[in-house]
Design a protein around this motif. Structure first.
Motif, PDB file in Angstrom:
ATOM      1  N   GLN A 126     -32.707  18.910 -13.776  1.00 19.40           N
ATOM      2  CA  GLN A 126     -31.401  18.792 -14.442  1.00 19.40           C
ATOM      3  C   GLN A 126     -31.572  18.096 -15.861  1.00 19.40           C
ATOM      4  O   GLN A 126     -31.415  18.382 -17.045  1.00 19.40           O
ATOM      5  N   THR A 127     -32.143  16.798 -15.478  1.00 19.50           N
ATOM      6  CA  THR A 127     -32.336  15.729 -16.688  1.00 19.50           C
ATOM      7  C   THR A 127     -33.428  16.356 -17.695  1.00 19.50           C
ATOM      8  O   THR A 127     -32.878  16.337 -18.887  1.00 19.50           O
ATOM      9  N   VAL A 128     -34.603  16.979 -17.106  1.00 21.26           N
ATOM     10  CA  VAL A 128     -35.705  17.178 -18.208  1.00 21.26           C
ATOM     11  C   VAL A 128     -35.249  18.276 -18.982  1.00 21.26           C
ATOM     12  O   VAL A 128     -35.464  18.618 -20.266  1.00 21.26           O
ATOM     13  N   MET A 129     -34.378  19.367 -18.109  1.00 22.38           N
ATOM     14  CA  MET A 129     -33.934  20.613 -18.877  1.00 22.38           C
ATOM     15  C   MET A 129     -33.141  20.304 -20.080  1.00 22.38           C
ATOM     16  O   MET A 129     -32.781  20.863 -20.960  1.00 22.38           O
ATOM     17  N   ALA A 130     -32.044  19.240 -19.566  1.00 23.52           N
ATOM     18  CA  ALA A 130     -31.124  18.886 -20.508  1.00 23.52           C
ATOM     19  C   ALA A 130     -31.512  18.237 -21.805  1.00 23.52           C
ATOM     20  O   ALA A 130     -31.385  18.562 -22.947  1.00 23.52           O
ATOM     21  N   PHE A 131     -32.808  17.490 -21.754  1.00 26.25           N
ATOM     22  CA  PHE A 131     -33.432  16.757 -22.943  1.00 26.25           C
ATOM     23  C   PHE A 131     -34.105  18.153 -23.703  1.00 26.25           C
ATOM     24  O   PHE A 131     -34.111  18.252 -24.995  1.00 26.25           O
ATOM     25  N   ALA A 132     -34.736  19.033 -22.869  1.00 18.93           N
ATOM     26  CA  ALA A 132     -35.413  20.191 -23.522  1.00 18.93           C
ATOM     27  C   ALA A 132     -34.330  21.058 -24.258  1.00 18.93           C
ATOM     28  O   ALA A 132     -34.706  21.508 -25.489  1.00 18.93           O
ATOM     29  N   TYR A 133     -33.288  21.045 -23.753  1.00 12.61           N
ATOM     30  CA  TYR A 133     -32.214  22.061 -24.389  1.00 12.61           C
ATOM     31  C   TYR A 133     -31.817  21.429 -25.800  1.00 12.61           C
ATOM     32  O   TYR A 133     -31.488  22.101 -26.465  1.00 12.61           O
ATOM     33  N   ASP A 134     -31.597  20.167 -25.785  1.00 13.10           N
ATOM     34  CA  ASP A 134     -31.065  19.552 -26.629  1.00 13.10           C
ATOM     35  C   ASP A 134     -32.193  19.123 -27.655  1.00 13.10           C
ATOM     36  O   ASP A 134     -32.346  18.698 -28.897  1.00 13.10           O
ATOM     37  N   GLY A 135     -33.411  19.770 -27.607  1.00  9.03           N
ATOM     38  CA  GLY A 135     -34.504  19.795 -28.732  1.00  9.03           C
ATOM     39  C   GLY A 135     -35.731  18.652 -28.629  1.00  9.03           C
ATOM     40  O   GLY A 135     -36.307  18.498 -29.370  1.00  9.03           O
ATOM     41  N   CYS A 136     -35.586  17.951 -27.364  1.00  6.89           N
ATOM     42  CA  CYS A 136     -36.471  16.957 -27.296  1.00  6.89           C
ATOM     43  C   CYS A 136     -37.702  17.147 -26.828  1.00  6.89           C
ATOM     44  O   CYS A 136     -37.893  18.126 -25.975  1.00  6.89           O
ATOM     45  N   SER A 137     -38.886  16.816 -27.118  1.00  8.64           N
ATOM     46  CA  SER A 137     -40.236  17.147 -26.719  1.00  8.64           C
ATOM     47  C   SER A 137     -40.628  16.456 -25.396  1.00  8.64           C
ATOM     48  O   SER A 137     -39.855  15.366 -25.171  1.00  8.64           O
ATOM     49  N   PRO A 138     -41.489  16.892 -24.687  1.00 12.62           N
ATOM     50  CA  PRO A 138     -41.747  16.025 -23.473  1.00 12.62           C
ATOM     51  C   PRO A 138     -41.947  14.386 -23.550  1.00 12.62           C
ATOM     52  O   PRO A 138     -41.578  13.591 -22.682  1.00 12.62           O
ATOM     53  N   LEU A 139     -42.522  14.348 -24.851  1.00 13.42           N
ATOM     54  CA  LEU A 139     -43.057  12.796 -25.054  1.00 13.42           C
ATOM     55  C   LEU A 139     -41.836  11.998 -25.213  1.00 13.42           C
ATOM     56  O   LEU A 139     -41.270  10.941 -24.522  1.00 13.42           O
ATOM     57  N   GLU A 140     -40.744  12.642 -25.944  1.00 13.79           N
ATOM     58  CA  GLU A 140     -39.611  11.790 -26.181  1.00 13.79           C
ATOM     59  C   GLU A 140     -38.706  11.747 -24.842  1.00 13.79           C
ATOM     60  O   GLU A 140     -37.892  10.765 -24.704  1.00 13.79           O
ATOM     61  N   THR A 141     -38.771  12.647 -23.878  1.00 12.54           N
ATOM     62  CA  THR A 141     -38.136  13.069 -22.598  1.00 12.54           C
ATOM     63  C   THR A 141     -38.536  11.634 -21.963  1.00 12.54           C
ATOM     64  O   THR A 141     -37.844  11.138 -21.196  1.00 12.54           O
ATOM     65  N   ALA A 142     -40.058  11.606 -21.902  1.00 13.54           N
ATOM     66  CA  ALA A 142     -40.835  10.535 -21.172  1.00 13.54           C
ATOM     67  C   ALA A 142     -40.192   9.172 -21.557  1.00 13.54           C
ATOM     68  O   ALA A 142     -40.090   8.504 -20.726  1.00 13.54           O
ATOM     69  N   GLU A 143     -40.203   8.955 -22.730  1.00  8.99           N
ATOM     70  CA  GLU A 143     -39.939   7.511 -23.379  1.00  8.99           C
ATOM     71  C   GLU A 143     -38.409   7.234 -23.049  1.00  8.99           C
ATOM     72  O   GLU A 143     -38.254   6.156 -22.468  1.00  8.99           O
ATOM     73  N   ALA A 144     -37.617   8.265 -23.119  1.00  6.94           N
ATOM     74  CA  ALA A 144     -36.045   7.907 -22.928  1.00  6.94           C
ATOM     75  C   ALA A 144     -35.873   7.805 -21.176  1.00  6.94           C
ATOM     76  O   ALA A 144     -34.872   7.080 -20.991  1.00  6.94           O
TER      77      ALA A 144
END
Length: 95
Positions: free
Chosen positions: A48-66
């Motif tokens: 859920q978390t990673v898909m929410a970040f992806a849906y908001d337009g974040c890259s995997p790197l940005e998601t990993a940092e957050a």
């Protein structure tokens, strides 16, 4: 007295303040976002978390940092989440 006050206010001039074109209706966006949330809730929490970040337009790197996860872990969970969502949508007859 009332007619004198309203005559001074020039209510007929209000049309000049109206925009040239109507504003876009964002109610369809709201419905779409609520449907996305309902489908995301059917995934495990990490997906859920990673898909929410992806849906908001974040890259995997940005998601990993957050989130404090590794980029590899984020990508792996994104892959799993997308596969799970595809199965869910297929079962619902949407896709």
């Amino acid at each position: 007295m009332w007619t004198k006050i309203t005559a001074r206010n020039h209510l007929y001039d209000l049309h000049d303040d109206l925009p040239e074109s109507p504003q876009s209706d964002s109610s369809n966006d709201l419905v779409e976002k609520s449907q996305v949330v309902l489908f995301l809730r059917r995934l495990p929490p990490l997906q859920q978390t990673v898909m929410a970040f992806a849906y908001d337009g974040c890259s995997p790197l940005e998601t990993a940092e957050a989130t404090g996860m590794s980029t590899v872990n984020v990508r792996q969970n994104l892959h799993r989440a997308r596969a799970d969502l595809a199965r869910i949508l297929k079962a619902e007859g949407i896709c």
